[in-house]
Every structure is written in structure tokens, then in C-alpha cells.
Design an enzyme around this catalytic site. Structure first.
Site, PDB file in Angstrom:
ATOM      1  N   GLU A 186      85.658 -17.228  72.635  1.00 35.97           N
ATOM      2  CA  GLU A 186      85.474 -16.623  73.963  1.00 35.97           C
ATOM      3  C   GLU A 186      85.770 -17.637  75.044  1.00 35.97           C
ATOM      4  OE1 GLU A 186      81.947 -14.180  74.765  1.00 35.97           O
ATOM      5  OE2 GLU A 186      81.854 -15.138  76.745  1.00 35.97           O
ATOM      6  N   GLU A 232      75.961 -17.311  72.186  1.00 35.78           N
ATOM      7  CA  GLU A 232      75.393 -18.391  73.000  1.00 35.78           C
ATOM      8  C   GLU A 232      73.880 -18.495  72.765  1.00 35.78           C
ATOM      9  OE1 GLU A 232      76.823 -17.842  77.015  1.00 35.78           O
ATOM     10  OE2 GLU A 232      78.920 -17.959  76.377  1.00 35.78           O
TER      11      GLU A 232
END
Length: 479
Positions: free
Chosen positions: A311, A210
Site C-alpha cells: 500500500e 498497520e
């Protein structure tokens, strides 16, 4: 940042079954790729429970396994994401790691490269004995059948960070510019050591987690690091060089952005050289019902790249949110693999409820059994077919001529008819269609039945509200 915002079309599709019984027609001509599998990340739960054989069995095999007094059907994950830690408690040259006041010990993953005195992985600057539990679960996963392994990083080693804090520094790059290459060296050396000493070959290596997000702060609750797109590109180049120079077959995956839209922006920000290095696009599923999954799929497809949802997690213990978002992926994103975040956690996030700091386990959540409907039946190597609606996943095993249909009913109770007549051979008249049931409102957890028959290429099943069912039809030839 993890609220569910379903587009109006998806809401209509999710809710339409509440109005009438439904017939779903299977399209035998469709093909969205070969399924690579289902998986889970090992950080953080395996740091706590990595020595448990029962948990390895329940997550990575399809055996029935007793866990904390409850017998569970194994999920059969075949993909493992191993986390390269960023933490160590040593001091060097007057420097020590800065620790966020809000991070739990269970989320501080031990790193192997302790200081910058030497890049030689056989020197005292490295300690290959740390992270014993996560490494143990990596081996147990392999022994139970896992066969795809990815190495990923949440943050560079603390001493590579500008503020020496592996939880981050907000919206600014926290990797020191003179350590861009060292971050790549660190990951490549872990991959090489794993191959030589652990007998684990990482298919892919991911240097970021991220990275475009700005919530990785010095007061954060986990490891994290912001990277500008230009910095990502530089590190990707170094990582590719370091992997190649060691003779490793591992390829570079990127960039594990939090949302589909961020993944689009990051990919479009890479130049052609960087795109050529990246062999697979990883994206996280935290945009829930929002975001342009279809655009990201188109970009990946046009570039000839694989695409994973690497994820996903949520706090809805019923499994409904997970199922709906996962089926949106099957409908629009078309990944070839899907990975859950925390196998063990509290507050609805864990598939099994537990506390990774106090080392306590409770029972499996309903979400566990909902996911079992997918992971136990849609298996590696199957062909993914078009979803006849946004509640239904369809896969085909050409070797065994078996069609797998997983569907959920979130509206009122009804009967759903499945029409396979477009297939060349749609099973045998009168043959039993085994089914497995999970009732998210209470009742069946994961129960099998043999009360359904196929006739003239069609079969029907009753669904209560909130019920997820899987059907396996034998003797199917698509075309």
C-alpha cells in the site's frame, strides 16, 4: 506521519542531475527478482464505483478507455486487494455497532458475518449478498486480466471488537481475546466462499492493517484496529490452521505495517514458528523517503520470504513524490509487487479525482500518467535489474528480448545517455527505440514517440525538468 524526510544520500542522488548531462550504464548481471505486478486496493473506491465497466477497464487493462469524457491509457494492474469489511447495521442480543462520528459512509465496508449466534457460513448469521459493488469490481478486474488476488482486513467484525467500534480503540488491542480464532475463521470462510461461489482464489490472506499504529481510535476516519505483536502471532497461527483445514492454497501474508521500520520491528518480534507461517512480508510505503528499506529487504531475503509494498498513497497530484518514493523502493527495498491505495479519491490522493460519497468523477491527475509509465511497461514476469540511479527503473523481458527503462529528470533540462554495452547483445544499430513521455509540469500526458535510435549499444534522449520517460529496447540479450 506522512511527511517526506529524505536521507542526505537520497537527496544527493535525486538532485545530482541538475548539475550536468548524465550517462547511465545498465548492469546486465543484476537480478532483483521476478516482477509479480502492480495493483490497487478496492476499498474504498470500489464500494462507490464497483459497477463501472469503464473504470474496470482503465485500471485493470491496458486498453485506451474513455472515462468521464477523457480517453486514458489503461494502467494494467494485475493485483487486486479485496477488503473484508467490518461493518453491519444489524442488532443482536442488545448489541449494535458503535460508529465513529468522523467516518464517511464510503469508508464503512460491509461485513458478511453479522452476529456471533453461529459460525456456520450458511446460517442466517451470515449475509453473502452485501458488499455488492466491491465484489462486482473484483469480478470485473479478473475479466480485464487481473490474476493475483489478496484478501485483507482493516478491522475484525465490529462485534468482535472490545468497544464494538471497528474504527479502533487507540494503542490497545481491540480484538476480544475470545474472538482471536473467530477473526481467522471469518477470513478463511470468505476465502473459501470466494473460491467456491465467486471463482476467485485468493493467493494470500492478511489479517491486519498497520496493526502497531495507535491512531486507530473510536473517533477515527476509517476502519482500523491495533494489535500487539504477541496477538498478531496468535491470530496468524489460527489463520494458518483455518486456511489449511478448508483445503485452501491461500497463504498468510503479514503484517502491512505503516512504515519500513515498524515492519522490521514486528518481524523481529515474531518467533520462528510465526515466521515460518508467514510466506510474504507486506509493508506500506508511508515512511516516504525515510526508514531502512535495505534492512527490511535483508530480513526478508534471509528468511526466504517474498516482499511487497502492499500500500502506498500520497496527496501530491503531480506524481513526483510517488515516483521518488517508488524508485527508492526499487533501489533499496526490492519488492516484487507494488500496490496503490486509492484509485479514486480527492485532494491529490486519487489517480482519478473523484468523490466516493457523492459518486462524482473528475479527470485523471498527472500522477495517473506518471504511474502509467511504470505499470504499462514493467510487466509481470519481467526481471528487475539494478537501478543505475535513484531516478531510473530497469526491467527485462527474456521472452521478447526487450529491455525497459523508465527514468525521470527532476533537475534542469538535460540530455541523458543510456549505455547498454555491457549486455551481450545491445539491440541493433540504427534500430528505433520507442519512447513514451509524461511532463509533470504540463505538456505531454502520455505521448509516444519514435524519434530515438540506438547505435553501438547507446542511445540518448532530451529531458525537460519534471519529465518522466519510458524506453523499450528490442533485441537485447543480457548475458
Amino acid at each position: 506521519m506522512r511527511s517526506i524526510v529524505l536521507p542526505s544520500l537520497a537527496l544527493a542522488l535525486f538532485s545530482q542531475r541538475a548539475r550536468a548531462d548524465t550517462t547511465l550504464t545498465i548492469d546486465p548481471t543484476s537480478n532483483w527478482g521476478t516482477w509479480e505486478g502492480w495493483g490497487v486496493s478496492l476499498a474504498w473506491w470500489a464500494k462507490a464505483f464497483g459497477n463501472r465497466d469503464d473504470l474496470a477497464s482503465v485500471f485493470f487493462s491496458r486498453n485506451n478507455q474513455a472515462v468521464n469524457g477523457q480517453t486514458l491509457p489503461g494502467l494494467g494492474f494485475n493485483i487486486v486487494r479485496y477488503n473484508a469489511g467490518a461493518c453491519s447495521n444489524n442488532s443482536y442480543d442488545g448489541s449494535t455497532m458503535v460508529v465513529s462520528p468522523n467516518i464517511k459512509p464510503s469508508r464503512q465496508m460491509d461485513g458478511f458475518w453479522l452476529d456471533w449466534a453461529s459460525s456456520d457460513p450458511s446460517s442466517s448469521s451470515w449475509n453473502w449478498n452485501v458488499d455488492a459493488n466491491q465484489r462486482a469490481m473484483l469480478q470485473k478486474a479478473k475479466a480485464n486480466g487481473a490474476n493475483i488476488f489478496e484478501l485483507f482486513s482493516n478491522s475484525p467484525m465490529w462485534w468482535m471488537c472490545n468497544n464494538h467500534n471497528p474504527s479502533g480503540s487507540g494503542s490497545s488491542d481491540n480484538l476480544q481475546s475470545w474472538n482471536y480464532q473467530n477473526h481467522a475463521v471469518y477470513l478463511a470462510d470468505i476465502a473459501q466462499h470466494a473460491q467456491q461461489s465467486w471463482r476467485i482464489q485468493f493467493q494470500s490472506v492478511e489479517a491486519f492493517n498497520e496493526p502497531s499504529s495507535s491512531w486507530w481510535t473510536a473517533e477515527g476516519t476509517q476502519e482500523g484496529c491495533h494489535f500487539d505483536v504477541s496477538t498478531m502471532a496468535t491470530v496468524i497461527g489460527y489463520l494458518n490452521t483455518e486456511l489449511s483445514s478448508r483445503g485452501l492454497s491461500s497463504f498468510v501474508a503479514s503484517s502491512d505495517e505503516n512504515t519500513y521500520d515498524l515492519a522490521i520491528s514486528t518481524w523481529q518480534g515474531f518467533n520462528s514458528s510465526t515466521r515460518n507461517i508467514v510466506k510474504r512480508i507486506n509493508v506500506h510505503g508511508y515512511q516516504d523517503g525515510g526508514g531502512r528499506r535495505d534492512t527490511l529487504y535483508s530480513l526478508a531475503s534471509q528468511a526466504g520470504k517474498r516482499l511487497w509494498n502492499s500500500e502506498y498513497g500520497d496527496s501530491d497530484a503531480s506524481g513526483k513524490s510517488m515516483y521518488q518514493n517508488l524508485l527508492l523502493d526499487f533501489t533499496w527495498l526490492h519488492p516484487t509487487a507494488w500496490v496503490y491505495w486509492q484509485a479514486i479519491d480527492g485532494a491529490g490522493w486519487g489517480l482519478i479525482v473523484g468523490d466516493n460519497d457523492n459518486l462524482t468523477l473528475s479527470s485523471a491527475s498527472t500522477k495517473y500518467f506518471v504511474l502509467a509509465q511504470l505499470t504499462r511497461h514493467i510487466r509481470q514476469g519481467m526481471q528487475i535489474l539494478t537501478t543505475p540511479d535513484v531516478n531510473t527503473a530497469v526491467a527485462y523481458d527474456a521472452g521478447s528480448q526487450k529491455l525497459v527503462i523508465v527514468t525521470a529528470n527532476w533537475g534542469s533540462a538535460q540530455t541523458i545517455t543510456f549505455d547498454l554495452t555491457r549486455a551481450r547483445t545491445a539491440g541493433s544499430n540504427g534500430a528505433t527505440v520507442p519512447r513514451w513521455s509524461t511532463q509533470t509540469g504540463g505538456g505531454d500526458q502520455y505521448r509516444s514517440y519514435t524519434d530515438t535510435k540506438i547505435n553501438n549499444g547507446k542511445f540518448s534522449a532530451s529531458f525537460s525538468s519534471g519529465q518522466v520517460q519510458t524506453f523499450e529496447v528490442s533485441g537485447v540479450v543480457l548475458q
